[in-house]
Design an enzyme around this catalytic site. Sequence first.
Site, PDB file in Angstrom:
ATOM      1  N   HIS A 119       0.864  -1.181   0.000  1.00 50.63           N
ATOM      2  CA  HIS A 119       0.000   0.000   0.000  1.00 50.63           C
ATOM      3  C   HIS A 119       0.903   1.233   0.000  1.00 50.63           C
ATOM      4  O   HIS A 119       1.478   1.589   1.031  1.00 50.63           O
ATOM      5  CB  HIS A 119      -0.894  -0.007   1.242  1.00 50.63           C
ATOM      6  N   PRO A 120       1.058   1.926  -1.132  1.00 50.65           N
ATOM      7  CA  PRO A 120       2.028   3.022  -1.204  1.00 50.65           C
ATOM      8  C   PRO A 120       1.664   4.233  -0.349  1.00 50.65           C
ATOM      9  O   PRO A 120       2.550   5.013   0.024  1.00 50.65           O
ATOM     10  CB  PRO A 120       2.027   3.387  -2.694  1.00 50.65           C
ATOM     11  N   THR A 150      -0.587  -1.545  -4.901  1.00 55.16           N
ATOM     12  CA  THR A 150      -1.991  -1.222  -5.167  1.00 55.16           C
ATOM     13  C   THR A 150      -2.120   0.168  -5.786  1.00 55.16           C
ATOM     14  O   THR A 150      -1.381   1.098  -5.435  1.00 55.16           O
ATOM     15  CB  THR A 150      -2.822  -1.300  -3.879  1.00 55.16           C
ATOM     16  N   GLY A 178       1.526  -2.558   4.955  1.00 57.69           N
ATOM     17  CA  GLY A 178       0.600  -1.466   5.234  1.00 57.69           C
ATOM     18  C   GLY A 178       0.106  -1.554   6.660  1.00 57.69           C
ATOM     19  O   GLY A 178       0.777  -2.126   7.524  1.00 57.69           O
ATOM     20  N   ASP A 180      -3.444  -1.882   9.588  1.00 56.21           N
ATOM     21  CA  ASP A 180      -4.512  -2.816   9.947  1.00 56.21           C
ATOM     22  C   ASP A 180      -5.649  -2.792   8.923  1.00 56.21           C
ATOM     23  O   ASP A 180      -6.216  -3.831   8.583  1.00 56.21           O
ATOM     24  CB  ASP A 180      -5.061  -2.475  11.336  1.00 56.21           C
ATOM     25  N   ASN A 184      -7.110  -5.773   6.615  1.00 62.68           N
ATOM     26  CA  ASN A 184      -8.534  -6.083   6.630  1.00 62.68           C
ATOM     27  C   ASN A 184      -9.080  -6.227   5.211  1.00 62.68           C
ATOM     28  O   ASN A 184      -9.886  -7.115   4.929  1.00 62.68           O
ATOM     29  CB  ASN A 184      -9.294  -4.981   7.373  1.00 62.68           C
ATOM     30  N   SER A 282      -0.777   3.462  10.464  1.00 64.76           N
ATOM     31  CA  SER A 282      -0.843   4.514  11.475  1.00 64.76           C
ATOM     32  C   SER A 282      -0.884   3.960  12.894  1.00 64.76           C
ATOM     33  O   SER A 282      -0.472   4.638  13.829  1.00 64.76           O
ATOM     34  CB  SER A 282      -2.083   5.384  11.234  1.00 64.76           C
TER      35      SER A 282
END
Length: 566
Positions: A119-120, A150, A178, A180, A184, A282
């Site tokens: 996830h960039p 992605t 990435g 959580d 998911n 995060s």
Amino acid sequence: MEINGGDCNSGDKSQAETSVLSSKVSLNHVGEVTLTLNSDGLSWKSLDSGDNGGSTCLGIKLVPDIPTEKSKSQACLWIVAMYSFGHKDLQTCQMWVNKINDSLNKEVGRPRNLLVFVHPMSGKANGRRTWEHVAPIFARAKINTKVIVTQRAGHAFDVMKSTTNEELNSYDGVIAVGGDGFFNEILNGFLSSRHKAPFPPAPSDFLDTLRNDVNSLDYASNVACSETHYNKESDPLLPSSAHNELGLSPLGTDDGSHSIDQEIEYLLPNQRFRFGIIPAGSTDAIVICTTGARDPITSALHIALGKRVCLDVVQVVRWKTTSTSKVEPCVRYAASFAGYGFYGDVITESEKYRWMGPKRYDYAGTKVFLRHRSYEAEVAYLEVESEKKSSIPDGSRMFGKVRSLKRKKCERIICRANCNVCNTQPVYSSTRCPSATPDMISQEKRWLKSKGRFLSVGAAVMSNRNERAPDGLVADAHLSDGFLHLLLIKDCPHALYLWHLTQLARKGGNPLDFNFVEHYKTPAFTFTSFGNESVWNLDGELFQAHKLSAQVFRGLVCLFASGPEV
């Protein structure tokens, strides 16, 4: 000859015994040592009489004054270490290289092929840099990786859902680089077309409404054992509009036929196929709870060494009916947390400030706290027989008495590596439809209800430790015990709610010791909101639901991790 360090315990050993090999070699910064390779792994012992033995790491015995692969400042943090052994005979060096490689190839459990999603824009938009930082570890471990960066929201979900079971079986696991929420998305894409299980019981008032409709009379006795079906509408998890007489679609493709790939059944749980997370988000609560550290290198080493830990997954179903009185359930899954009210409002508010990065959660949380909104709702939960003695009125609680699960700190069993609680029962179980609805009480289990105005409703699958809550929401929640921890925060004065939040943020705090906090351990619950509504937060992803039910599946998936060690 170089040997790269990693975990203090290597992957699962092959049943075949390794012949003993021993030589005198030189080790940089140590001197002459005896190097030994046997069924227990690789070890060495200094020939210097001043050294007394050593410590074991990755099957390698190390003298105490050499940096090991465990960080001395943080016990759960792993680092890459390199040890250079030498011998004057080149053929001896080559023999050792060949023997060590042969020994590693015989180990069972280490991955060989992985599918990696990056996830960039995750966290501080450093997902790509995080992967570039850990990629050399997988290359040195001779792990083949197919990397997909992605391009849009839902990209990883679409790939996971559309990947055939035959292709998926060619991988040993899937890695998420990435946070959580990204994990998911991948988890939901994986389970959406592969997890076949009964729905959890629907809220009782929802079934009452259906009973008044002649087209849905049979629903109450059948819905809990119906199967889910998915298509590719605007909501990727929304079931197809083609319904049977119960308002539910049969298994198969969108046109009712069975695809070729359905012939290759994907059994769950799958001990071989595992998920991995390289933290770049995060919060990264799942990584902290499963490895003990929020560190990309530590996670990469867990994956490369083939660690394994089972993880509970909660199935969440949103219930609604169409204009033609057909039941239209929408299914999602969560691995760490499902929260409503304060938790959902914070995520909703934070979406407006993505440009702030992780700090947006502090800003959004402050704004939501100052609003102090409460929501009227009814929650029904399945009572657990073993918890009855703990769920009794406690006069020591602050400002009054309340029925809630309460344990003294000394009685808490914290989830750790090789956890006895997680390993006690059979790995896979669920509620298995104990009753079709909360108001139909079974002989063995019964449903209890709590109704009122709530600041938040939360269901913790694991402790959810993170940097903002060092002990998590529930300190003694386990990774794979088959239970949710239901947290109901009733409406209360602003000052008391602030006290509760400060206790969450404090190491060793007591956030559950308030009379407006109800804590129940349960395998399933239902939820119905009244009046103004909030939104649900599932592992950091938004999910709108007026009527909802949830059940936990024990050990449904496996992760490349071993659990925190301390």
